[in-house]
Design an enzyme around this catalytic site. Structure first.
Site, PDB file in Angstrom:
ATOM      1  CG  PHE A   1      -0.167   0.065   2.552  1.00 20.63           C
ATOM      2  CD1 PHE A   1       0.291   1.270   3.078  1.00 20.63           C
ATOM      3  CD2 PHE A   1       0.081  -1.096   3.256  1.00 20.63           C
ATOM      4  CE1 PHE A   1       0.975   1.306   4.280  1.00 20.63           C
ATOM      5  CE2 PHE A   1       0.776  -1.076   4.462  1.00 20.63           C
ATOM      6  CZ  PHE A   1       1.220   0.136   4.973  1.00 20.63           C
TER       7      PHE A   1
ATOM      8  CD  GLU B   1      -2.245   3.905   6.029  1.00 18.83           C
ATOM      9  OE1 GLU B   1      -3.111   3.051   5.745  1.00 18.83           O
ATOM     10  OE2 GLU B   1      -1.552   3.868   7.066  1.00 18.83           O
TER      11      GLU B   1
ATOM     12  CG  HIS C   1       4.203  -2.864   2.866  1.00 21.57           C
ATOM     13  ND1 HIS C   1       3.212  -3.736   3.285  1.00 21.57           N
ATOM     14  CD2 HIS C   1       5.315  -3.622   2.722  1.00 21.57           C
ATOM     15  CE1 HIS C   1       3.707  -4.948   3.385  1.00 21.57           C
ATOM     16  NE2 HIS C   1       4.988  -4.905   3.034  1.00 21.57           N
TER      17      HIS C   1
ATOM     18  CG  HIS D   1       9.498  -6.173   5.932  1.00 17.06           C
ATOM     19  ND1 HIS D   1       8.812  -4.975   5.978  1.00 17.06           N
ATOM     20  CD2 HIS D   1       8.868  -6.910   4.987  1.00 17.06           C
ATOM     21  CE1 HIS D   1       7.818  -4.996   5.117  1.00 17.06           C
ATOM     22  NE2 HIS D   1       7.817  -6.169   4.498  1.00 17.06           N
TER      23      HIS D   1
ATOM     24  CG  HIS E   1       6.898  -6.558   8.959  1.00 17.29           C
ATOM     25  ND1 HIS E   1       6.412  -7.618   9.685  1.00 17.29           N
ATOM     26  CD2 HIS E   1       6.303  -6.635   7.741  1.00 17.29           C
ATOM     27  CE1 HIS E   1       5.574  -8.315   8.940  1.00 17.29           C
ATOM     28  NE2 HIS E   1       5.473  -7.736   7.762  1.00 17.29           N
ATOM     29  N   GLY E   2       5.113  -5.031  11.400  1.00 11.76           N
ATOM     30  CA  GLY E   2       3.719  -4.641  11.273  1.00 11.76           C
ATOM     31  C   GLY E   2       2.865  -5.347  12.301  1.00 11.76           C
TER      32      GLY E   2
ATOM     33  N   GLY F   1       0.926  -7.915  11.738  1.00 12.13           N
ATOM     34  CA  GLY F   1       0.938  -9.368  11.532  1.00 12.13           C
ATOM     35  C   GLY F   1      -0.469  -9.919  11.367  1.00 12.13           C
TER      36      GLY F   1
END
Length: 366
Positions: free
Chosen positions: A135, A137, A160, A228, A279-280, A282
């Protein structure tokens, strides 16, 4: 926090309250038993992957390309825009940012040369996001530490994306038996292709951001770029990161879902974290199961194109919208809390999604 195995040691940077699927932890144990695996760092965004768990870093004496996967170099880049949030007209911005799905007709040969790549290296894909969980954003800054000196009046851009067709080509050209582990000599061609894909992916994120900033009539400044999915030599072995952000840098972005905040993290140099962090948020649920968990009526789809923060989501691929619904993801706040509790990272800024661009067409489901 640590657990032994027949070979590698696993350090878990999450608490007992974390949402971790049992099958993902079983994958951790399985990978720990591979030949030459020394240590694994697992983070609270851990979830089931195709060849191994996503959300971990693996230090091994051999090279296992399946632990990186096909989207080599995938990562997140955070930028500050010189566009005040009060001046952003959401509906106008929504129309303008659709340019990200248009074909790119700019010759980026010089840009590729600047990062040491041939001018024709998948040049037609540069500046494109792709499918899946990728994405671009526009965000607002909700909170930050005083020493960060970030301007809460401005907007921010989180991108991303990865290496698109280049990563697929490198992964698809592996020699027979590669998944059993390769020596550096065996993997020389893979390493070269991998390193090219990592550089390509970083440049791709930059060009995506530039296209978005131009559409929004803004200039941008890079805050941080953290891949990542990548391989690096480390401690006489090879460090594999799959969905684990490279954290030997001052700041690392952590993405939320459309319904939860994103964060900027300051990594802590924890000995067992393998210079990595989450990294996020998940995934909680895999893509296929989301079609049974989310209703696909027109009203439900429309609701998924709006966020609790008053933002909008540009995604006209109904299946992708369902697969990427907020329900599919864990709480980013809980992930960050676990990173703090286990000494892996501390949050220094919080961002809310304002305008999320995914895609407007249904082709290219990579």
């Amino acid at each position: 926090m640590s657990a032994g195995s027949s070979c590698g040691t696993i350090t878990k940077f999450y608490t007992s309250t974390a949402w971790i699927e049992g099958r993902a932890e079983a994958q951790l144990d399985h990978v720990a038993g591979w030949d030459g695996v020394r240590h694994i760092a697992a983070f609270p965004d851990l979830h089931l992957g195709k060849y191994g768990p996503v959300g971990c870093a693996v230090l091994a004496d051999r090279i296992y390309p399946q632990l990186i996967g096909n989207d080599i170099g995938c990562g997140m880049s955070l930028f500050q825009l010189d566009l005040p949030a009060r001046k952003l007209k959401l509906e106008k911005a929504l129309r303008r940012i659709r340019v990200l799905d248009d074909a790119v007709h700019v010759d980026h040969g010089d840009r590729l040369g600047e990062v040491g790549l041939p001018a024709d290296t998948f040049a037609q894909s540069l500046g494109t996001i792709g499918g899946g969980n990728h994405f671009c954003e526009v965000q607002t800054l909700a909170a930050c530490d005083a020493d960060m000196k970030l301007d809460k009046a401005l907007t921010y851009l989180l991108v991303h994306s990865g290496s698109r067709g280049l990563g697929n080509a490198v992964f698809g050209d592996l020699p027979s038996g590669a998944f059993s582990g390769m020596t550096p000599d065996d993997a020389a061609q893979y390493i070269q292709g991998h390193d090219q894909a990592v550089r390509w992916a970083s440049l791709n994120r930059r060009i995506i951001a530039e296209r978005a900033a131009e559409a929004l009539r803004a200039d941008l400044c890079l805050i941080t770029d953290a891949p990542h999915n990548l391989l690096e030599p480390r401690d006489g072995g090879w460090l594999h990161r799959k969905g684990a952000a490279k954290a030997d840098m001052p700041l690392v972005p952590l993405a939320g879902s459309r319904a939860t905040a994103s964060y900027l993290l300051r990594p802590v140099a924890h000995e067992n974290a393998l210079a990595s962090t989450a990294h996020g948020a998940g995934r909680r649920y895999d893509r296929s199961s989301m079609h049974g968990r989310v209703r696909a009526k027109r009203s439900d789809v429309a609701a998924m194109q709006r966020t609790p923060f008053g933002g909008r989501v540009v995604c006209e691929d109904r299946d992708l919208l369902i697969e990427e619904a907020p329900l599919a993801y864990k709480s980013s706040q809980a992930v960050v809390a676990d990173l703090e509790a286990t000494g892996a990272a501390t949050p220094v800024a919080t961002f809310h999604p304002l305008l999320t661009f995914k895609k407007t067409r249904t082709e290219d489901r990579r």
